[in-house]
Design a protein around this motif. Structure first.
Motif, PDB file in Angstrom:
ATOM      1  N   UNK A  90       0.829  -1.208   0.000  1.00  0.00           N
ATOM      2  CA  UNK A  90       0.000   0.000   0.000  1.00  0.00           C
ATOM      3  C   UNK A  90       0.862   1.256   0.000  1.00  0.00           C
ATOM      4  N   UNK A  91       1.940   1.252   0.795  1.00  0.00           N
ATOM      5  CA  UNK A  91       2.836   2.407   0.806  1.00  0.00           C
ATOM      6  C   UNK A  91       3.530   2.580  -0.537  1.00  0.00           C
ATOM      7  N   UNK A  92       3.873   1.468  -1.179  1.00  0.00           N
ATOM      8  CA  UNK A  92       4.516   1.551  -2.490  1.00  0.00           C
ATOM      9  C   UNK A  92       3.600   2.225  -3.505  1.00  0.00           C
ATOM     10  N   UNK A  93       2.344   1.822  -3.527  1.00  0.00           N
ATOM     11  CA  UNK A  93       1.401   2.432  -4.467  1.00  0.00           C
ATOM     12  C   UNK A  93       1.190   3.911  -4.160  1.00  0.00           C
ATOM     13  N   UNK A  94       1.076   4.243  -2.872  1.00  0.00           N
ATOM     14  CA  UNK A  94       0.894   5.645  -2.495  1.00  0.00           C
ATOM     15  C   UNK A  94       2.094   6.479  -2.913  1.00  0.00           C
ATOM     16  N   UNK A  95       3.300   5.936  -2.734  1.00  0.00           N
ATOM     17  CA  UNK A  95       4.509   6.665  -3.117  1.00  0.00           C
ATOM     18  C   UNK A  95       4.575   6.877  -4.624  1.00  0.00           C
ATOM     19  N   UNK A  96       4.151   5.865  -5.381  1.00  0.00           N
ATOM     20  CA  UNK A  96       4.150   5.988  -6.842  1.00  0.00           C
ATOM     21  C   UNK A  96       3.140   7.050  -7.295  1.00  0.00           C
ATOM     22  N   UNK A  97       1.948   7.030  -6.724  1.00  0.00           N
ATOM     23  CA  UNK A  97       0.950   8.039  -7.062  1.00  0.00           C
ATOM     24  C   UNK A  97       1.459   9.444  -6.721  1.00  0.00           C
ATOM     25  N   UNK A  98       2.108   9.575  -5.568  1.00  0.00           N
ATOM     26  CA  UNK A  98       2.621  10.879  -5.170  1.00  0.00           C
ATOM     27  C   UNK A  98       3.695  11.371  -6.137  1.00  0.00           C
ATOM     28  N   UNK A  99       4.599  10.472  -6.550  1.00  0.00           N
ATOM     29  CA  UNK A  99       5.663  10.854  -7.475  1.00  0.00           C
ATOM     30  C   UNK A  99       5.096  11.311  -8.810  1.00  0.00           C
ATOM     31  N   UNK A 100       4.108  10.572  -9.314  1.00  0.00           N
ATOM     32  CA  UNK A 100       3.479  10.965 -10.580  1.00  0.00           C
ATOM     33  C   UNK A 100       2.784  12.314 -10.415  1.00  0.00           C
ATOM     34  N   UNK A 101       2.118  12.515  -9.283  1.00  0.00           N
ATOM     35  CA  UNK A 101       1.455  13.788  -9.039  1.00  0.00           C
ATOM     36  C   UNK A 101       2.408  14.957  -8.921  1.00  0.00           C
ATOM     37  N   UNK A 102       3.648  14.678  -8.515  1.00  0.00           N
ATOM     38  CA  UNK A 102       4.652  15.732  -8.365  1.00  0.00           C
ATOM     39  C   UNK A 102       5.421  16.000  -9.651  1.00  0.00           C
ATOM     40  N   UNK A 103       5.062  15.291 -10.726  1.00  0.00           N
ATOM     41  CA  UNK A 103       5.662  15.590 -12.020  1.00  0.00           C
ATOM     42  C   UNK A 103       6.780  14.697 -12.465  1.00  0.00           C
ATOM     43  N   UNK A 104       6.845  13.485 -11.962  1.00  0.00           N
ATOM     44  CA  UNK A 104       7.886  12.562 -12.406  1.00  0.00           C
ATOM     45  C   UNK A 104       7.811  12.353 -13.912  1.00  0.00           C
ATOM     46  N   UNK A 105       8.973  12.396 -14.571  1.00  0.00           N
ATOM     47  CA  UNK A 105       9.023  12.141 -16.010  1.00  0.00           C
ATOM     48  C   UNK A 105       8.897  10.659 -16.293  1.00  0.00           C
TER      49      UNK A 105
END
Length: 300
Positions: free
Chosen positions: A47-62
């Motif tokens: 669950x933390x892994x998915x949340x971290x991935x969503x956060x990174x995408x939301x912050x503009x990860x290329x």
């Protein structure tokens, strides 16, 4: 850190820990080849892994890069599926079925360098993903195969067992499920056409293999816009045991008891079965699955 970075989700326990020393080299190769900063995501659970991935995408990860096996890929896909964010895979699991099917270099540092160069040169390969809808209305992306028969029962039993640890737990789960093997009654809709049958093997997917190279859907193509669906007439313990070795070569599909279909949308119903996709627990049947063409931009 500013936007336009590479986010890396790494599973240190993937591949039973054989690739623990790989991550520093992967980070260096990604940064050197792409010219972008690299951020390692912090996570201590799925669950933390998915949340971290969503956060990174939301912050503009290329780009989002999964370092691990199909389970790690599955977690990362929940954030990039259906988006324009680039996705990379560094194979470091026991199976790596999605990486194998999608042409990813199987050597970790080569895979990382290829991802970085593809991002630098703005190259990406569009691949399909499967999108499953559970009975509760949840949606989950998956990339390889959804098991909905004997193998799903084995996974469910193994996950409930506390002992033994490691691969022996899975082996014991197989023996226990074989002892209580029985065909279940299924109702499957493939592009609206209903099929009713008893079966022990049922699977649907977008790639040829699961479980580390078992070619359950040998002709599946992750870029053809279709799902492959397989089911077999009741086999019994002896015939099922004899059929299993043929999965490695994909020759089981020549058995007259085996049926393979292709469809854009599939619904699978049966009592007492929990579906597993990419080795991860999705939920109890019924499950609805549809192919989403070009749903991920793969960097390789």
């Amino acid at each position: 850190m500013s936007a336009d970075f590479i986010a890396v989700l790494a599973n240190p326990s993937a591949g039973r820990g054989r690739h623990r020393g790989l991550l520093p080299g992967v980070v260096e190769a990604l940064g050197a080849a792409s010219g972008r900063p690299v951020r390692i995501l912090e996570a201590h659970s799925g669950a933390e892994a998915e949340a971290a991935c969503h956060a990174a995408v939301g912050e503009g990860a290329a780009a989002l890069v999964a370092v691990g096996g199909d389970g790690t890929v599955h977690r990362a896909l929940q954030a990039v599926g259906g988006t324009e964010v680039g996705f990379g895979v560094v194979p470091a699991g026991t199976g790596n079925d999605f990486a194998s099917a999608s042409g990813v270099p199987m050597e970790g540092l080569k895979a990382a360098e290829a991802i970085g160069l593809a991002l630098r040169d703005q190259r990406a390969h569009r691949l399909d993903l499967a999108l499953a809808r559970t009975a509760r209305g949840d949606h989950r992306w998956f990339c390889a195969v959804l098991a909905a028969g004997f193998d799903a029962l084995v996974n469910e039993r193994a996950n409930r067992m506390r002992r033994p640890r490691g691969p022996r737990r899975y082996d014991l789960a197989i023996l226990l499920e074989l002892a209580r093997l029985r065909a279940r009654d299924y109702v499957v809709h493939a592009d609206g056409v209903e099929h009713r049958f008893p079966a022990e093997i049922v699977a649907v997917g977008n790639c040829a293999s699961y479980g580390g190279g078992m070619r359950i859907l040998p002709d599946a193509d992750p870029a053809d816009g279709l799902l492959d669906l397989i089911f077999a007439a009741p086999l019994g313990r002896i015939s099922l045991a004899r059929l299993k070795p043929r999965l490695r070569q994909g020759t089981h599909v020549t058995d007259p008891r085996v049926t393979v279909l292709r469809a854009r949308e599939v619904r699978i119903e049966a009592e007492g079965i929990v579906g597993y996709a990419d080795g991860e627990r999705l939920g109890a049947l019924p499950l609805e699955i549809r192919c989403v063409p070009g749903a991920v931009r793969l960097l390789r």
